[in-house]
Scaffold this motif. Structure first.
Motif, short mmCIF file in Angstrom:
data_model
loop_
_atom_site.label_atom_id
_atom_site.label_comp_id
_atom_site.label_asym_id
_atom_site.label_seq_id
_atom_site.Cartn_x
_atom_site.Cartn_y
_atom_site.Cartn_z
N CYS A 18 0.84 -1.20 0.00
CA CYS A 18 0.00 0.00 0.00
C CYS A 18 0.87 1.25 0.00
O CYS A 18 1.91 1.30 0.69
CB CYS A 18 -0.90 0.00 1.23
SG CYS A 18 -2.06 -1.38 1.32
N LEU A 42 -9.55 -1.14 4.76
CA LEU A 42 -8.41 -0.86 3.90
C LEU A 42 -8.69 0.31 2.98
O LEU A 42 -9.78 0.45 2.43
CB LEU A 42 -8.08 -2.09 3.04
CG LEU A 42 -7.61 -3.36 3.75
CD1 LEU A 42 -7.45 -4.49 2.74
CD2 LEU A 42 -6.31 -3.11 4.48
N CYS A 44 -6.07 1.05 0.31
CA CYS A 44 -4.75 0.66 -0.16
C CYS A 44 -4.59 1.06 -1.62
O CYS A 44 -5.37 0.62 -2.48
CB CYS A 44 -4.58 -0.85 0.01
SG CYS A 44 -2.92 -1.46 -0.31
#
Length: 295
Positions: A18, A42, A44
């Motif tokens: 990420c 997330l 990312c």
């Protein structure tokens, strides 16, 4: 990292984390903590620069891809997106279970960079490992222009996205294709191949409804051509196919039964799938077999 070159060298696997940025020809975009699932929200984002001006395509192989499923055909909770590709070949947003699938991204008309984004909004477990390969026009894996998927071999399988029922990490399942898909699956014609035969290899459900919300095709029936399949369909040899059976009527006139469909047209082998923005069904899984020419 592992041994290679018959034990005389060491090869490295490039992991795209990420917020990372790279121009590597090959690498893996994985969830934090892979190979274990990630159980956190997330956001990312990975940035990929083209390795050279000769790069024309990016192939994404979903070695592991388990996200939350779509809701009524839309990826509302989890989303995997790709941006900065050719304007006429936009990669659709993906979610659900797509392990074993692949897609091609056309980048011949853009300088880059490409942005790969994985977004989730709950603490459910997710697992993803995506092999990213940059391709020139002469690479062995390169696909014909316009093909979202490209298959090689005398036989194989074509499967709609988010078709699979089994989750390796116990994720909530809801098997269905997604809204507003319009893409081509291409097959490399084998030497001495003059036709391709397709057979149903799973539960097929490609749905169509009229303006009153009533199914166009009765349950457990195959639909053929535009009156049966106005919005959601497979297109094989210029014939639209849909419904809950796979049958174009050329071999068997009983549309309550599956029957093989053969394409003996010349030229590239292309199967198209299209869905509207309202209704979705389970999808399809077809087996294809290329047939040798006969005198």
């Amino acid at each position: 990292m592992g041994s290679c070159a018959d034990g005389f060298g060491t090869c490295c696997i490039v992991i795209f984390n990420c917020e990372a940025r790279s121009n590597s020809r090959v690498g893996w975009f994985t969830n934090p903590g892979f190979p274990s699932p990630s159980s956190e929200r997330l956001s990312c984002v990975f940035t990929l620069d083209k390795h050279s001006d000769n790069i024309k395509q990016i192939r994404l192989d979903f070695m592991n891809f388990e996200l939350l499923p779509p809701s009524y055909g839309n990826c509302e909770q989890d989303q995997f997106t790709v941006t900065a590709q050719n304007a006429n070949f936009i990669t659709p947003t993906l979610c659900g279970i797509n392990s074993g699938q692949h897609v091609y991204v056309e980048v011949s008309k853009v300088e880059g960079p490409l942005i790969f984004s994985m977004q989730t909004i709950t603490d459910d477990a997710r697992l993803y490992s995506i092999k990213i390969t940059q391709l020139t026009a002469w690479d062995e894996l390169a696909a014909p222009t316009g093909c979202r998927q490209f298959f090689k071999g005398d036989q194989g399988y074509l499967e709609s996205f988010n078709y699979r029922e089994r989750s390796e990490i116990g994720i909530l399942r809801s098997s269905s294709y997604m809204n507003n898909f319009n893409y081509a699956m291409c097959i490399e014609r084998a030497p001495n191949s003059c036709s391709v035969t397709y057979t149903n290899d799973g539960e097929m459900q490609i749905v169509n409804y009229d303006t009153d919300g009533i199914p166009v095709i009765p349950p457990q029936q195959a639909g053929v051509e535009i009156f049966n399949c106005p919005t959601d369909y497979l297109l094989i040899a210029a014939v639209r196919l849909c419904g809950e059976r796979f049958n174009d009527g050329s071999v068997l006139q009983d549309f309550s039964l599956d029957a093989p469909v053969t394409d003996d047209s010349a030229g590239p082998i292309v199967i198209r799938f299209r869905s509207d923005g309202i209704y979705t069904g389970r999808g399809f899984k077809l087996h294809y077999q290329q047939n040798s020419c006969t005198k």
